[in-house]
Scaffold this active site. Sequence first.
Site, PDB file in Angstrom:
ATOM      1  N   ARG A 152      56.234  34.246 -13.126  1.00 30.34           N
ATOM      2  CA  ARG A 152      55.552  33.882 -11.894  1.00 30.34           C
ATOM      3  C   ARG A 152      54.034  33.945 -12.023  1.00 30.34           C
ATOM      4  NH1 ARG A 152      55.084  30.361  -9.221  1.00 30.34           N
ATOM      5  NH2 ARG A 152      57.357  30.319  -9.245  1.00 30.34           N
ATOM      6  N   LYS A 212      32.975  26.201  -2.553  1.00 36.30           N
ATOM      7  CA  LYS A 212      34.133  26.558  -1.730  1.00 36.30           C
ATOM      8  C   LYS A 212      35.317  26.848  -2.650  1.00 36.30           C
ATOM      9  CE  LYS A 212      32.402  23.827   2.145  1.00 36.30           C
ATOM     10  NZ  LYS A 212      32.571  22.631   2.978  1.00 36.30           N
ATOM     11  N   LYS A 216      19.668  24.237   3.020  1.00 37.38           N
ATOM     12  CA  LYS A 216      20.579  23.769   4.052  1.00 37.38           C
ATOM     13  C   LYS A 216      19.943  23.916   5.435  1.00 37.38           C
ATOM     14  CE  LYS A 216      24.986  24.546   3.297  1.00 37.38           C
ATOM     15  NZ  LYS A 216      25.426  23.224   2.820  1.00 37.38           N
ATOM     16  N   GLU A 270      18.953  19.401   1.842  1.00 40.80           N
ATOM     17  CA  GLU A 270      19.924  18.762   2.725  1.00 40.80           C
ATOM     18  C   GLU A 270      19.211  18.077   3.880  1.00 40.80           C
ATOM     19  OE1 GLU A 270      23.717  20.848   4.007  1.00 40.80           O
ATOM     20  OE2 GLU A 270      22.586  20.881   5.872  1.00 40.80           O
ATOM     21  N   ASP A 288      24.109  14.843   4.592  1.00 37.89           N
ATOM     22  CA  ASP A 288      25.251  15.601   5.081  1.00 37.89           C
ATOM     23  C   ASP A 288      25.775  15.070   6.413  1.00 37.89           C
ATOM     24  OD1 ASP A 288      27.070  17.861   4.921  1.00 37.89           O
ATOM     25  OD2 ASP A 288      25.915  18.728   6.566  1.00 37.89           O
TER      26      ASP A 288
END
Length: 281
Positions: A100, A135, A167, A196, A217
């Site tokens: 597994r 992410k 950002k 951004e 964005d």
Amino acid sequence: MNKELLAAAKRLIREALKEDLGSRGDITTRFLVPTGARLSGAVVAKAPGVICGTEIAREVFRRAAPGCRIEMLARDGAEVRTGQAVMKISGGRAVLSAERTALNFLQRLSGIATATRGYVERVRGTRAKIYDTRKTLPGWRILEKYAVRCGGGLNHRMGLHDAVLVKDNHWTRCPDMASAVRALRRRHPRIPVELEAASLAQVEKALASKPDIILLDNMSRAGLKKVILLVRAKAPSVLIEISGGVSLEGLRSLAELGPDRISVGRITHSAPALDLSLEIE
């Protein structure tokens, strides 16, 4: 597999086996399978996809089932069909104890490689390249970004330390972006700077700071088309990246607008695992 990737894999393997085996080990196998049993089988693809993580799976088997023999039948980055054997394993009953954990690594990384390949194929013939994002699962970033490369994608920054990405939350706290970027470049001249922008006005401000890359964005297609033409005319050396809500269905349309890069968070955070199983003869 480079040293950094191998070190990260070994660390995760140790923790994964410790989590699964605990202090008592594999109780089921110990009581149901005879001590001297010899097992032979293969990891088989139950769906088509791109394989990734074979060396990591082999390391799991070696650690949990010392002395087992493994024959690799597919290399990372190879496309596999339904029913195709990826690797053969033979050894003692501990092969079942490793099953597994080995499959978890292999399925997760193959799922990312497969998802990435789907995006890469969709933009083929355009100038756009598919990039990942940050992410990723905590602790898994090096492995997941490796899987993206196996799928034909490219890596965005590895972390906050190797590239600058300004950002929206940075914009609101920086009164003079152009001066801040100049100061940053003096201190870190080799680190790429990406800004951004979510509107035409913000694009104009971003270009004044002379970034290496501009990130568009969550803009509409019409807005993107206008902005890309503007950036190509005013700053032809600046790379253009599109991000935000990028779907596989709408990808080709975005790529045909002429960006250099399209970053897609879902190839890591939402990639479904590739269905693989260990089939014992």
